[in-house]
Design a protein around this motif. Structure first.
Motif, short mmCIF file in Angstrom:
data_model
loop_
_atom_site.label_atom_id
_atom_site.label_comp_id
_atom_site.label_asym_id
_atom_site.label_seq_id
_atom_site.Cartn_x
_atom_site.Cartn_y
_atom_site.Cartn_z
N LEU A 176 31.98 39.82 46.32
CA LEU A 176 32.54 40.77 45.37
C LEU A 176 34.05 40.68 45.35
O LEU A 176 34.68 40.66 44.28
N ARG A 177 34.63 40.59 46.51
CA ARG A 177 36.09 40.50 46.61
C ARG A 177 36.61 39.25 45.92
O ARG A 177 37.61 39.29 45.19
N TYR A 178 35.93 38.11 46.10
CA TYR A 178 36.39 36.87 45.48
C TYR A 178 36.18 36.87 43.97
O TYR A 178 36.96 36.28 43.22
N ILE A 179 35.12 37.52 43.52
CA ILE A 179 34.90 37.62 42.07
C ILE A 179 36.05 38.38 41.41
O ILE A 179 36.61 37.94 40.40
N VAL A 180 36.43 39.51 42.01
CA VAL A 180 37.53 40.31 41.47
C VAL A 180 38.84 39.53 41.55
O VAL A 180 39.65 39.53 40.62
N LEU A 181 39.07 38.86 42.69
CA LEU A 181 40.28 38.05 42.87
C LEU A 181 40.36 36.99 41.78
O LEU A 181 41.42 36.80 41.15
N PHE A 182 39.26 36.26 41.55
CA PHE A 182 39.26 35.20 40.56
C PHE A 182 39.55 35.73 39.16
O PHE A 182 40.33 35.13 38.41
#
Length: 370
Positions: free
Chosen positions: A318-324
């Motif tokens: 979830l964190r990487y999706i938002v970051l991307f």
């Protein structure tokens, strides 16, 4: 076992903090620029402070002199150079009537202090609207002065621009430096949009001469050799007097360091000024960098022990999706699209590098200016 529960709940809090930054704070860069752009074209003084920059002036000064703008001068500050910097300046001045040279000699009270040299250059500037860049920078278009100057208004007396680094093919260190620059820009642009401007970069920064003297120039931090750009902005910038410029034609570009060690030395110098920021700015920056470090270390610790691994992997994803999503939009806005596929790898290297710099700066203080 209780230790793993504690680490897990800390990890959840860290994820929430990271989501707050990436989903809310840093999302501001993707928004459209301010609509109240001025149609005025004020007289501009472009200020370039150079110390032993003869070769860079030869290469990059023409891109400033060839700007498509009706009324501007270029103030060249020779800060006690020992190479041919002054000769290069004088040669350009002989060909261009809008060049003014300020030849600074070291004095004991301000030995090697760039802020002293800049102050003399600002005093010598003819016009009230000042636009700063470095000797190794070039505007990416001949509309640089026009785009930056359009952001000035009666209320907006500080303009924060983007200073990029030139792309080098097949160079990981170049991509790391540019990712670090992107992350820095995302932060200072976003916080400015939130009404909390805290820094700018001297490679592309504008403010009025009037505001400079109202703030007593660099006097409040003249004893600190670094920070002629970020410390000054941190001191005087407010939600009312600061605006950002995201036009692609307003960007500048500089050659990046070629080796990791040279970049670390440069980065150490830049980071030392952060401890002199206002308390609220130091707090928000510390919270983000601490959450970055904890995210990396706790992710490794929890995954390696398989403790609640399904939840941990889900939160990481979830964190990487938002970051991307957030950084992709910012990278497209700032013309750094080639970095997008490498975000996870570059972020890990940047976190490790920042931790290394933090330890090194605790042990010894870096030098500043050439």
């Amino acid at each position: 076992m209780i230790v793993f529960y504690v680490l897990f709940y800390i990890f959840v809090v860290v994820i929430l903090v990271q989501l707050f930054f990436y989903a809310y704070v840093f999302s501001k860069v993707k928004q459209k620029s301010h609509s109240n752009i001025s149609t005025d074209r004020p007289f501009i003084s472009v200020i370039v402070c150079a110390k032993n920059e003869a070769n860079n002036l030869e290469k990059f000064l023409p891109s400033i002199l060839n700007q498509d703008y009706p009324d501007f001068e270029v103030v060249l500050i020779n800060d006690s150079s020992t190479d041919g910097t002054l000769r290069v300046m004088e040669r350009f001045k002989a060909m261009h009537s809008n060049i003014k040279i300020v030849n600074v000699k070291n004095i004991e009270a301000f030995w090697g202090n760039k802020k002293y040299a800049l102050t003399l250059g600002i005093k010598a500037a003819t016009h009230n609207h000042l636009l700063f860049t470095d000797a190794d920078c070039k505007p990416v278009s001949n509309q640089w002065i026009a785009e930056m100057s359009r952001c000035f208004s009666k209320d907006h007396r500080i303009v924060l621009g983007y200073g990029a680094y030139a792309k080098v093919k097949k160079s990981f260190i170049n991509k790391l430096i540019r990712f670090d620059t992107l992350m820095t820009a995302v932060q200072y642009f976003s916080y400015s949009r939130l009404g909390q401007p805290f820094m700018g970069v001297g490679r592309n920064l504008a403010y009025t001469k009037e505001l400079f003297f109202e703030a007593r120039g660099f006097m409040d931090h003249m004893h600190i050799k670094s920070g002629d750009d970020d410390l000054f902005v941190n001191q005087i910038a407010t939600a009312e007097n600061t605006v950002i410029c995201l036009s692609k034609n307003s960007f500048t570009e500089s050659p990046s360091k070629k080796s990791y060690s040279d970049w670390i030395i440069q980065k150490r110098r830049h980071i030392t000024t952060a401890k002199h920021y206002k308390l609220r700015h130091k707090a928000m920056l510390t919270l983000f960098y601490l959450s970055q470090f904890l995210f990396l270390t706790l992710s490794i610790a929890l995954i390696s022990t398989l403790f609640y691994w399904e939840v941990v992997v889900g939160l990481i994803s979830l964190r990487y999706i938002v970051l991307f999503i957030t950084l992709t939009l910012a990278a497209k806005k700032l013309e750094e699209k080639d970095l997008i596929p490498l975000f996870p790898i570059l972020e890990i290297f940047l976190i490790v590098s920042q931790f290394s710099i933090f330890i090194k700066n605790l042990i010894s203080k870096p030098n500043r200016w050439k």
